[in-house]
Enzyme design. Structure first.
Site, mmCIF file in Angstrom:
data_model
loop_
_atom_site.group_PDB
_atom_site.id
_atom_site.type_symbol
_atom_site.label_atom_id
_atom_site.label_comp_id
_atom_site.label_asym_id
_atom_site.label_seq_id
_atom_site.Cartn_x
_atom_site.Cartn_y
_atom_site.Cartn_z
ATOM 1 N N MET A 43 -12.329 -4.937 4.939
ATOM 2 C CA MET A 43 -11.554 -4.062 5.680
ATOM 3 C C MET A 43 -10.726 -5.062 7.013
ATOM 4 O O MET A 43 -11.954 -5.646 7.868
ATOM 5 C CB MET A 43 -11.580 -2.808 5.544
ATOM 6 C CG MET A 43 -12.130 -1.709 4.814
ATOM 7 S SD MET A 43 -10.230 -1.641 3.640
ATOM 8 C CE MET A 43 -9.370 -0.631 5.129
ATOM 9 N N MET A 72 -8.391 8.741 -0.300
ATOM 10 C CA MET A 72 -9.580 9.779 1.054
ATOM 11 C C MET A 72 -10.777 10.380 0.306
ATOM 12 O O MET A 72 -9.241 11.511 -0.065
ATOM 13 C CB MET A 72 -8.952 8.768 2.357
ATOM 14 C CG MET A 72 -8.114 7.713 2.533
ATOM 15 S SD MET A 72 -7.106 7.574 3.827
ATOM 16 C CE MET A 72 -6.725 6.778 4.057
ATOM 17 N N HIS A 100 -1.302 -0.993 -3.907
ATOM 18 C CA HIS A 100 -2.692 -0.199 -4.064
ATOM 19 C C HIS A 100 -2.351 0.498 -3.735
ATOM 20 O O HIS A 100 -1.533 1.796 -2.665
ATOM 21 C CB HIS A 100 -2.397 -1.205 -2.759
ATOM 22 C CG HIS A 100 -4.201 -1.064 -1.761
ATOM 23 N ND1 HIS A 100 -5.276 -1.676 -2.274
ATOM 24 C CD2 HIS A 100 -3.977 -0.544 -0.893
ATOM 25 C CE1 HIS A 100 -6.020 -1.365 -1.479
ATOM 26 N NE2 HIS A 100 -5.562 -0.486 -0.410
ATOM 27 N N ASP A 126 -4.437 4.407 -1.917
ATOM 28 C CA ASP A 126 -5.750 4.530 -1.349
ATOM 29 C C ASP A 126 -6.348 5.927 -1.460
ATOM 30 O O ASP A 126 -4.994 6.808 -1.525
ATOM 31 C CB ASP A 126 -5.332 4.612 0.317
ATOM 32 C CG ASP A 126 -5.484 2.674 1.025
ATOM 33 O OD1 ASP A 126 -6.157 1.891 0.439
ATOM 34 O OD2 ASP A 126 -3.985 2.481 1.609
ATOM 35 N N SER A 177 1.214 -1.163 0.148
ATOM 36 C CA SER A 177 0.264 0.053 -0.260
ATOM 37 C C SER A 177 0.430 0.929 -0.286
ATOM 38 O O SER A 177 1.785 1.198 1.057
ATOM 39 C CB SER A 177 -0.756 0.023 1.575
ATOM 40 O OG SER A 177 -1.595 1.088 1.429
ATOM 41 N N GLY A 194 -9.231 4.466 6.688
ATOM 42 C CA GLY A 194 -8.909 6.002 7.387
ATOM 43 C C GLY A 194 -7.386 6.133 7.761
ATOM 44 O O GLY A 194 -6.597 7.751 7.174
ATOM 45 N N MET A 211 -11.903 5.194 -1.184
ATOM 46 C CA MET A 211 -12.477 5.620 -0.016
ATOM 47 C C MET A 211 -13.569 7.138 0.199
ATOM 48 O O MET A 211 -12.696 7.779 0.740
ATOM 49 C CB MET A 211 -11.944 5.868 1.418
ATOM 50 C CG MET A 211 -11.486 4.460 1.770
ATOM 51 S SD MET A 211 -9.884 4.482 2.855
ATOM 52 C CE MET A 211 -8.544 3.937 0.891
ATOM 53 N N HIS A 250 -8.485 2.003 -3.904
ATOM 54 C CA HIS A 250 -9.295 1.063 -3.157
ATOM 55 C C HIS A 250 -9.946 3.432 -3.060
ATOM 56 O O HIS A 250 -9.192 3.547 -2.597
ATOM 57 C CB HIS A 250 -8.432 0.937 -2.240
ATOM 58 C CG HIS A 250 -9.714 0.662 -1.339
ATOM 59 N ND1 HIS A 250 -8.481 0.627 0.504
ATOM 60 C CD2 HIS A 250 -10.649 0.945 -0.689
ATOM 61 C CE1 HIS A 250 -9.928 0.567 1.453
ATOM 62 N NE2 HIS A 250 -10.759 0.154 0.309
ATOM 63 N N ASP A 302 -7.200 -5.784 4.038
ATOM 64 C CA ASP A 302 -6.617 -4.655 4.137
ATOM 65 C C ASP A 302 -6.170 -4.447 4.749
ATOM 66 O O ASP A 302 -7.649 -3.445 5.883
ATOM 67 C CB ASP A 302 -7.651 -3.973 3.145
ATOM 68 C CG ASP A 302 -6.382 -2.398 2.555
ATOM 69 O OD1 ASP A 302 -5.033 -2.272 3.006
ATOM 70 O OD2 ASP A 302 -7.225 -1.886 2.161
HETATM 71 C C1 DX5 Z 1 -7.055 1.414 4.713
HETATM 72 C C2 DX5 Z 1 -6.286 1.476 3.652
HETATM 73 C C3 DX5 Z 1 -4.877 0.475 3.629
HETATM 74 C C4 DX5 Z 1 -3.702 0.067 4.380
HETATM 75 C C5 DX5 Z 1 -3.463 0.023 5.257
HETATM 76 O O1 DX5 Z 1 -7.659 3.019 5.311
HETATM 77 O O2 DX5 Z 1 -7.227 1.396 2.876
HETATM 78 O O3 DX5 Z 1 -4.267 0.481 2.657
HETATM 79 O O4 DX5 Z 1 -3.056 1.733 3.533
HETATM 80 O O5 DX5 Z 1 -2.275 0.071 5.927
HETATM 81 P P1 DX5 Z 1 -1.499 -0.730 6.743
HETATM 82 O O6 DX5 Z 1 -0.928 -1.899 6.392
HETATM 83 O O7 DX5 Z 1 -0.262 -0.397 7.353
HETATM 84 O O8 DX5 Z 1 -2.501 -1.108 7.960
HETATM 85 ZN ZN ZN Z 2 -6.590 0.013 1.243
#
Ligand code: DX5
Ligand code: ZN
Length: 217
Positions: free
Chosen positions: A138, A38, A34, A36, A9, A143, A69, A67, A176
């Site tokens: 999840m 947000m 990956h 993210d 990620s 977040g 969010m 991903h 994740d």
């Molecule tokens: C959380 C994200 C994850 C995050 C995972 O909201 O969707 O993808 O980056 O990070 P770690 O592996 O550090 O929990």
């Molecule tokens: Zn993610």
């Protein structure tokens, strides 16, 4: 050794050195990157947007697993596709017309995924599971990176695996949040196909080696 995939990620990477971080992933045994996204509304944090996805794509030699969010993902999926997303996952909790969202993502030529929060029952996916390429379970509340893995995830993955089998779906299971060498073997044993790992990879002494260890399980 199983046939699983590893998706580091990028949220946990050094954003001031994104080119270097993406190249590290390119030269590692990682399968996907990956990414993210947000929006500060669905989740209480901001991360990165379209220009950063474009910048990652310029250097990436592996598929971008985006991903989202964000609320109203249908307004933005086309722009993320143009920016270089290969897979797009939306959260079931924000989609009033989930089947339409999935069709839209597929019509753009992307693999379509749905992400589900820790409180969301697997059952909510029953009517769309046959159409999905990916389900992101999840294992933390989304977040933030670096949170503690929630133990009920094992049971949820097992339920999801059963739903996939019952419906003869081709959906892959991605986990994740809080993934590490401590929980990965057990996750693979209950049916996980893709391990996402942020802090466990990027905060390790040797991220390339950590990716190899996750891949070699
Ligand atoms: C959380 C994200 C994850 C995050 C995972 O909201 O969707 O993808 O980056 O990070 P770690 O592996 O550090 O929990
Ligand atoms: Zn993610």
């Amino acid at each position: 050794m199983s046939n699983h995939l590893v998706a580091p990620s990028i949220l946990a990477a050094d954003f001031a050195n994104l080119e270097r971080e993406v190249k590290m992933i390119n030269n590692s045994q990682a399968d996907w990157i990956h990414v993210d996204v947000m929006d500060g509304t669905f989740v209480p944090n901001f991360s990165l947007g379209i220009p950063v996805v474009e910048a990652i794509k310029r250097h990436a030699k592996k598929p971008l697993d985006v991903h989202l969010m964000i609320v109203n993902p249908e307004h933005h999926v086309e722009a993320f596709r143009k920016a270089g997303a290969d897979h797009i996952s939306v959260h079931v909790e924000v989609c009033h017309h989930l089947q339409r969202n999935i069709s839209q993502i597929k019509s753009l030529g992307c693999k379509a995924g749905v992400a589900i929060n820790p409180h969301t029952p697997i059952f909510d996916l029953e009517n769309v599971i046959a159409e999905l390429d990916l389900v992101i379970v999840m294992s933390v509340n989304p977040g933030f990176g670096g949170q503690k893995f929630l133990e009920h995830t094992f049971q949820k993955v097992a339920q999801l695996k059963e739903l996939i089998t019952q419906n003869k779906s081709g959906a892959k299971i991605e986990v994740d949040g809080g993934v590490s060498l401590q929980n990965s073997r057990r996750l693979l044993d209950v049916g996980v196909d893709i391990l996402v790992a942020g802090n466990f990879v990027f905060n390790s002494d040797n991220p390339t080696e950590t990716i190899r260890q996750l891949k070699d399980l």
